[in-house]
Enzyme design. Structure first.
Site, short mmCIF file in Angstrom:
data_model
loop_
_atom_site.label_atom_id
_atom_site.label_comp_id
_atom_site.label_asym_id
_atom_site.label_seq_id
_atom_site.Cartn_x
_atom_site.Cartn_y
_atom_site.Cartn_z
N LEU A 34 -51.05 -19.64 -11.55
CA LEU A 34 -50.33 -18.49 -10.36
C LEU A 34 -50.98 -17.21 -10.00
O LEU A 34 -51.43 -16.71 -9.98
CB LEU A 34 -48.79 -18.47 -11.55
N GLY A 37 -58.00 -15.77 -13.86
CA GLY A 37 -59.31 -14.53 -14.56
C GLY A 37 -60.01 -15.17 -15.14
O GLY A 37 -60.20 -16.55 -15.69
N VAL A 42 -53.15 -19.00 -15.73
CA VAL A 42 -51.42 -18.64 -15.68
C VAL A 42 -50.81 -19.71 -14.51
O VAL A 42 -51.41 -20.21 -13.81
CB VAL A 42 -50.93 -17.52 -15.97
N ASP A 161 -52.97 -0.50 -20.20
CA ASP A 161 -53.99 -1.54 -18.55
C ASP A 161 -52.42 -1.17 -17.78
O ASP A 161 -52.57 -2.12 -16.90
CB ASP A 161 -54.17 -2.50 -19.62
#
Length: 378
Positions: A34, A37, A42, A161
């Site tokens: 998915l 980073g 993920v 965030d």
């Protein structure tokens, strides 16, 4: 879940190599990646016990990543506990499980979440020129603010965030499971969370009934307790609150500033503040200058009381490295740049300005934002 690519150099520690079909913890079968980073990947997985889709976040190996994951688990367990007590907090992503895994690069502390749709950023890509329809903007903001009120007041958590990438879409369990299954079975899509304009997933969302889509706040990977901040450097730059830019201790009002920036971007398709570095000034310098241009002079008692005041100001209200400012107003920006009517601008600006108060203690709370007439107007 979505994973944000942070700026700066990638940290040390390795990603766990995953192939489609691999099984985590003797239970979660990897279907599609998915997101990826600098800190984690993920995966959309099939939970072979519960017979449902889940999202498994696999942080990089290494002690610092394990500690960060353990902090995130503690925060999310608090959210889950308060949800059970209050029967509230439905607008925060659910942690379903966590487990430890040893791989060829070392130890990984993994988190399992409910599977949701793509991020709000994905949807916004299809409306970039004009912003999202205002009824959907208002509904989504109500849900984001309700989630923040729950985090701030019941859980004593600052998200730190809030941005479109961390607001995820969902459309109800049965519909969502069918939707995700269709995507998993399609060879055209391998990435749910990061879509460019015109992508297959985005078009399908665009033609669905927008008002049936709900949103949830996700990614508490940078979150902290109100009484125990983990870091001085928080928030993604365009959504960064003034007190964070200037080095002041921050609290829950920092999330409200980000939400004001999010509201403007959803409604117009453009960032409220999009700072850029110049030859003689930094991105932070430009950010402070843009804030002053739009919201007015920072009162001396605020500017000069803050820890980085000498970094930005030569004297009260005067910036060190940027001398020429071009004042503008929110009303003017919306009317002239985005072609809003003056009748439509006033209620929206009335909602936005309290989220952007310079003094954090004067900034609107999530509860106060939820009571604003603009959110409930047709």
């Amino acid at each position: 879940m979505s994973v944000t690519l942070p700026s700066g150099n990638a940290p040390t520690g390795g990603h766990h190599p995953v192939q489609e079909g691999d099984v985590f913890n003797m239970r979660y079968q990897a279907l599609r990646k998915l997101g990826c980073g600098a800190f984690a990947t993920v995966w959309l997985c099939h939970d072979t016990r519960r017979k449902k889709h889940v999202a498994v976040k696999v942080p990089r190996s290494g002690e610092s990543f394990a500690e960060a994951a353990q902090d995130e688990v503690a925060l999310l367990r608090c959210v889950s506990s308060m949800k059970k007590k209050d029967r509230a907090g439905e607008n925060i992503v659910c942690l379903l499980d966590d487990f430890k895994m040893m791989g060829e690069n070392g130890f990984h502390m993994c988190l399992v979440f409910e599977a949701l749709g793509p991020s709000l950023r994905s949807l916004m890509g299809n409306y970039a020129a004009q912003g999202l329809p205002l009824p959907f903007v208002k509904k989504s903001l109500q849900q984001v603010l309700a989630g923040l009120h729950f985090l701030h007041k019941r859980c004593r958590i600052i998200h730190t965030d809030i941005k479109p990438e961390n607001i995820l879409l969902y459309v109800g369990d049965k519909t969502l499971q069918k939707f995700l299954s269709d995507i998993v079975d399609s060879s055209q899509r391998t990435d749910l969370g990061l879509k460019g304009p015109g992508g297959d997933l985005g078009n399908r969302l665009e033609h669905s009934d927008l008002m049936s889509i709900e949103v949830k706040i996700a990614d508490l990977g940078s979150a902290c307790w109100t009484y125990k901040p983990f870091s001085k450097e928080i928030q993604t730059q365009p959504y960064r609150a003034l007190e964070v830019l200037l080095g002041l201790d921050y609290g829950t009002p920092a999330d409200i500033w980000s939400t004001g920036c999010l509201a403007f971007e959803m409604a117009t398709g453009e960032c409220l503040f999009d700072p850029r570095p110049g030859k003689y000034f930094s991105r932070d310098d430009d950010h402070v200058a843009r804030i002053i241009e739009l919201l007015g002079r920072i009162p001396p008692q605020i500017a000069l009381s803050w820890k980085k005041s000498t970094k930005f100001f030569s004297r009260p209200g005067a910036l060190l490295r940027i001398s020429r400012l071009q004042p503008r107003s929110l009303c003017g920006v919306l009317v002239e740049r985005h072609n809003w009517t003056r009748a439509g601008v006033a209620p929206f600006v009335s909602f936005l300005l309290p989220t952007l108060e310079y003094a954090p203690e004067k900034r609107a709370t999530a509860a106060q934002c939820l009571q604003h007439a603009w959110l409930s107007s047709p």
